[in-house]
Design a protein around this motif. Structure first.
Motif, PDB file in Angstrom:
ATOM      1  N   SER A 159       1.018  -1.033   0.078  1.00 30.43           N
ATOM      2  CA  SER A 159      -0.009  -0.004  -0.009  1.00 30.43           C
ATOM      3  C   SER A 159       0.751   1.284   0.118  1.00 30.43           C
ATOM      4  N   ASN A 160       0.365   2.440   0.141  1.00 27.48           N
ATOM      5  CA  ASN A 160       0.951   3.620   0.299  1.00 27.48           C
ATOM      6  C   ASN A 160       1.401   4.234   1.706  1.00 27.48           C
ATOM      7  N   SER A 161       0.631   3.376   2.586  1.00 24.14           N
ATOM      8  CA  SER A 161       0.987   4.051   4.088  1.00 24.14           C
ATOM      9  C   SER A 161       0.492   2.896   4.981  1.00 24.14           C
ATOM     10  N   THR A 221      -4.268  -1.123  -5.477  1.00 27.19           N
ATOM     11  CA  THR A 221      -3.828   0.116  -5.294  1.00 27.19           C
ATOM     12  C   THR A 221      -3.251   0.577  -6.709  1.00 27.19           C
ATOM     13  N   THR A 222      -3.147   1.871  -6.795  1.00 27.38           N
ATOM     14  CA  THR A 222      -2.422   2.446  -7.950  1.00 27.38           C
ATOM     15  C   THR A 222      -1.045   2.721  -7.721  1.00 27.38           C
ATOM     16  N   THR A 223      -0.641   3.250  -6.692  1.00 31.82           N
ATOM     17  CA  THR A 223       0.562   3.586  -6.431  1.00 31.82           C
ATOM     18  C   THR A 223       1.400   2.862  -5.408  1.00 31.82           C
ATOM     19  N   GLY A 224       0.605   1.989  -4.583  1.00 33.37           N
ATOM     20  CA  GLY A 224       1.025   1.127  -3.668  1.00 33.37           C
ATOM     21  C   GLY A 224       2.134   0.121  -4.084  1.00 33.37           C
ATOM     22  N   GLY A 225       3.412  -0.079  -3.387  1.00 33.85           N
ATOM     23  CA  GLY A 225       4.396  -0.925  -3.866  1.00 33.85           C
ATOM     24  C   GLY A 225       5.256  -0.161  -4.956  1.00 33.85           C
ATOM     25  N   ASN A 226       5.160   1.279  -5.199  1.00 32.53           N
ATOM     26  CA  ASN A 226       5.917   1.910  -6.134  1.00 32.53           C
ATOM     27  C   ASN A 226       7.165   1.452  -6.246  1.00 32.53           C
ATOM     28  N   PRO A 227       7.894   1.270  -7.448  1.00 35.73           N
ATOM     29  CA  PRO A 227       9.269   0.553  -7.377  1.00 35.73           C
ATOM     30  C   PRO A 227      10.356   1.435  -6.890  1.00 35.73           C
ATOM     31  N   PRO A 237       7.177   6.800   0.797  1.00 34.81           N
ATOM     32  CA  PRO A 237       5.927   6.356   1.187  1.00 34.81           C
ATOM     33  C   PRO A 237       5.827   5.006   0.747  1.00 34.81           C
ATOM     34  N   LEU A 238       5.582   4.014   1.590  1.00 28.87           N
ATOM     35  CA  LEU A 238       5.193   2.786   1.525  1.00 28.87           C
ATOM     36  C   LEU A 238       4.492   2.193   2.622  1.00 28.87           C
ATOM     37  N   GLY A 239       3.732   1.329   2.281  1.00 32.56           N
ATOM     38  CA  GLY A 239       3.215   0.528   3.363  1.00 32.56           C
ATOM     39  C   GLY A 239       3.086  -1.159   2.981  1.00 32.56           C
ATOM     40  N   ALA A 240       2.751  -1.945   3.933  1.00 27.22           N
ATOM     41  CA  ALA A 240       2.319  -3.475   3.316  1.00 27.22           C
ATOM     42  C   ALA A 240       1.793  -4.187   4.314  1.00 27.22           C
ATOM     43  N   MET A 241       0.984  -5.200   3.957  1.00 24.62           N
ATOM     44  CA  MET A 241       0.078  -6.077   4.827  1.00 24.62           C
ATOM     45  C   MET A 241       0.774  -7.429   4.531  1.00 24.62           C
ATOM     46  N   LEU A 242       1.260  -8.116   5.332  1.00 25.59           N
ATOM     47  CA  LEU A 242       1.504  -9.516   5.444  1.00 25.59           C
ATOM     48  C   LEU A 242       0.588 -10.467   6.110  1.00 25.59           C
ATOM     49  N   ALA A 243      -0.014 -11.358   5.402  1.00 30.11           N
ATOM     50  CA  ALA A 243      -1.024 -12.280   6.163  1.00 30.11           C
ATOM     51  C   ALA A 243      -0.618 -13.755   5.814  1.00 30.11           C
ATOM     52  N   TRP A 254       7.176 -10.711  22.309  1.00 33.93           N
ATOM     53  CA  TRP A 254       6.414 -11.634  23.232  1.00 33.93           C
ATOM     54  C   TRP A 254       5.925 -13.010  22.391  1.00 33.93           C
ATOM     55  N   ALA A 255       6.939 -13.362  21.673  1.00 32.70           N
ATOM     56  CA  ALA A 255       7.105 -14.452  20.971  1.00 32.70           C
ATOM     57  C   ALA A 255       5.619 -15.163  20.537  1.00 32.70           C
ATOM     58  N   VAL A 256       4.890 -14.260  19.789  1.00 29.96           N
ATOM     59  CA  VAL A 256       3.496 -14.348  19.405  1.00 29.96           C
ATOM     60  C   VAL A 256       3.680 -14.336  17.850  1.00 29.96           C
ATOM     61  N   VAL A 257       2.804 -15.093  17.204  1.00 28.76           N
ATOM     62  CA  VAL A 257       2.624 -15.065  15.575  1.00 28.76           C
ATOM     63  C   VAL A 257       1.233 -14.595  15.317  1.00 28.76           C
ATOM     64  N   PRO A 258       1.121 -13.283  14.773  1.00 29.92           N
ATOM     65  CA  PRO A 258      -0.403 -13.076  14.669  1.00 29.92           C
ATOM     66  C   PRO A 258      -0.825 -13.573  13.201  1.00 29.92           C
ATOM     67  N   ASP A 259      -1.953 -13.485  12.874  1.00 31.03           N
ATOM     68  CA  ASP A 259      -2.534 -13.604  11.716  1.00 31.03           C
ATOM     69  C   ASP A 259      -1.939 -12.797  10.434  1.00 31.03           C
ATOM     70  N   MET A 260      -2.061 -11.516  10.717  1.00 30.54           N
ATOM     71  CA  MET A 260      -1.615 -10.437   9.857  1.00 30.54           C
ATOM     72  C   MET A 260      -0.803  -9.532  10.589  1.00 30.54           C
ATOM     73  N   ILE A 261      -0.192  -8.785   9.658  1.00 29.77           N
ATOM     74  CA  ILE A 261       0.991  -7.800  10.197  1.00 29.77           C
ATOM     75  C   ILE A 261       0.711  -6.739   9.192  1.00 29.77           C
ATOM     76  N   ALA A 262       0.536  -5.374   9.720  1.00 32.83           N
ATOM     77  CA  ALA A 262       0.495  -4.180   8.981  1.00 32.83           C
ATOM     78  C   ALA A 262       1.924  -3.381   9.261  1.00 32.83           C
ATOM     79  N   ILE A 263       2.575  -2.895   8.128  1.00 35.48           N
ATOM     80  CA  ILE A 263       3.979  -2.493   8.586  1.00 35.48           C
ATOM     81  C   ILE A 263       3.958  -1.247   7.532  1.00 35.48           C
ATOM     82  N   ALA A 264       4.804  -0.228   7.943  1.00 38.69           N
ATOM     83  CA  ALA A 264       4.804   0.925   6.858  1.00 38.69           C
ATOM     84  C   ALA A 264       6.024   1.814   7.568  1.00 38.69           C
ATOM     85  N   LYS A 265       6.064   3.133   7.556  1.00 38.38           N
ATOM     86  CA  LYS A 265       7.247   3.862   8.022  1.00 38.38           C
ATOM     87  C   LYS A 265       8.577   3.578   7.647  1.00 38.38           C
TER      88      LYS A 265
END
Length: 446
Positions: free
Chosen positions: A119-121, A314-320, A293-299, A275-286
């Motif tokens: 994503s973008n953010s 998305t149009t610009t998410g993951g811009n090269p 500008p870049l964000g990502a969701m890992l599931a 905390w030694a926990v594995v979530p089902d999804m992770i949202a990252i950015a910054k």
């Protein structure tokens, strides 16, 4: 190291600030009024008047290796000469595939076999998590925490509960939300003390599932491993394991908003790993965009594969260009072991702040993990009344002396938040903390 040309804000800065008032919305509340940046180098910022500052914020954790790293600049220049944009819905390109592969390699547990959406953010990454979670479970309700920050637009603004001002005159209805207290031990919502409380806040979640919303209606619980905007709040060491167990028992997904705490910030590649926990999804950015500008969701794979082709885009998410900047930054973090360095430097900063706490009664609590650190300021330690005006003075006076810090806090700003680059030199750490010490001493006198 620190250069003073004019007392900040200088004449050039004041003129630009006047132009800013005419053309930029004042909805953007700036933490430091009068700071007009002209350039950055490593952990040093320079303003338009030539004054320099030690930066303890790193673009709010966006610049984990500081400003102007030559390898990141070289990578951006190479990519710009090739092509700047190629929408992922039009065709494939290797730059975002390489970054997604690296993110999967460093991900915890089953997420190593997961898939990535760019994503973008961070806000867009959170939106993607919520959309996918609902698509996967067909459930309507999300549980979030008081004090959380998950964005100021889209679904995120409904979740965010660090300051009511963010929702003034609007009431988002993109999703059904239930908020519960975060394990904020310094200001326990239940008036209890850890560890004697036996994690009553977890028992409270069970009560909510029994009396407020049936677990069969709950799609997910979204967490921040450490609340940033809410005051740099670190939960007890055994909290998230208990939470994860409860969620598993009720088949509720766990979404980790690791936007501010990922890629080495806490000493781990993802904050939740502490905390030694594995979530089902992770949202990252910054930090993941290396300053762009870049964000990502890992599931997890089975969850991501629930989406049909065309379900989200998305149009610009993951811009090269953003992807190569992020990949280069991540490679430097791994090669130079900056997560491990964050632990060492963070422990040093916490010790120094602890020493200041012994001297300055205005400091009620010091907390953090790695290089995300908070010092909560109070009128006095018995009442714990937030020292809001004093916090503003500390931020302002630090700026005047050549140090950039920012504030945060639950419903108000009374916590000094520290988020420096992971490779900030020790001499800058020393000088910055000395400035903070001097400022606290002066503010206490007023």
């Amino acid at each position: 190291m620190l250069r003073r040309v004019a007392a900040p804000p200088g004449p050039k800065a004041e003129r630009i600030c006047e132009r800013d008032k005419e053309s930029i919305t004042h909805a953007i509340a700036r933490h430091i009024s009068g700071l007009v940046i002209s350039r950055g180098n490593g952990s040093i910022l320079q303003d338009v008047d030539g004054n320099s500052y030690i930066d303890f914020i790193a673009g709010i954790a966006v610049l984990p290796i500081g400003y102007g790293h030559p390898k990141v600049i070289e990578a951006i220049e190479r990519q710009i000469k090739k092509y700047i944009h190629a929408c992922a819905t039009i065709g494939e390109y290797e730059e975002n595939i390489r970054l997604s592969e690296t993110l999967r390699q460093i991900a915890p547990g089953e997420l190593k076999n997961g898939k990535v959406f760019f994503s973008n953010s961070g806000g867009e990454a959170v939106d993607a998590c919520l959309k996918l979670a609902k698509y996967y479970t067909r459930r309507p309700v999300v549980i979030a925490y008081q004090g959380c920050m998950h964005g100021r637009a889209g679904s995120g603004i409904g979740l965010t509960a660090s300051k009511s001002q963010y929702k003034k005159y609007i009431w988002p209805s993109l999703t059904e939300i239930v908020h519960i207290p975060y394990p904020y031990c310094y200001r326990c919502a239940f008036g209890r003390e850890y560890p004697e409380c036996d994690l009553f806040c977890l028992a409270y979640l069970e009560r909510v599932l029994e009396t407020v919303v049936p677990p069969e209606n709950v799609v997910a619980m979204i967490i921040e491993p450490i609340q940033g905007d809410g005051g740099v709040v670190v939960p007890p060491s055994n909290y998230f394991q208990g939470l994860h167990k409860t969620l598993r028992e009720h088949n509720i997904l766990l979404i980790d908003d690791d936007v501010q705490t990922s890629l080495g910030r806490t000493g781990k590649m993802f904050g939740i790993e502490n905390w030694a926990v594995v979530p089902d999804m992770i949202a990252i950015a910054k930090a993941v965009g290396g300053g762009l500008p870049l964000g990502a969701m890992l599931a997890k794979k089975e969850i991501m594969d629930a989406w049909e082709p065309g379900s989200h885009s998305t149009t610009t998410g993951g811009n090269p260009v953003s992807c190569v900047a992020g990949l280069t930054t991540l490679e430097i973090i791994l090669k130079e072991k900056l997560a491990e360095r964050a632990v060492k430097e963070g422990e040093y900063m916490m010790r120094r702040l602890g020493d200041m706490m012994d001297e300055h009664k205005i400091i009620g609590d010091v907390r953090g993990k790695g290089l995300i650190i908070g010092a909560e300021l109070v009128k006095n330690r018995h009442s714990k009344i937030p020292a809001v005006d004093e916090t503003k003075k500390v931020i302002r006076e630090s700026f005047k002396r050549g140090l950039i810090v920012m504030g945060s806090g639950l419903g108000r700003v009374n916590v000094i938040r520290i988020l420096p680059a992971l490779n900030i030199p020790r001499e800058y750490v020393e000088k910055g903390l000395n400035i903070l010490d001097e400022v606290l001493r002066e503010v206490e006198k007023t």
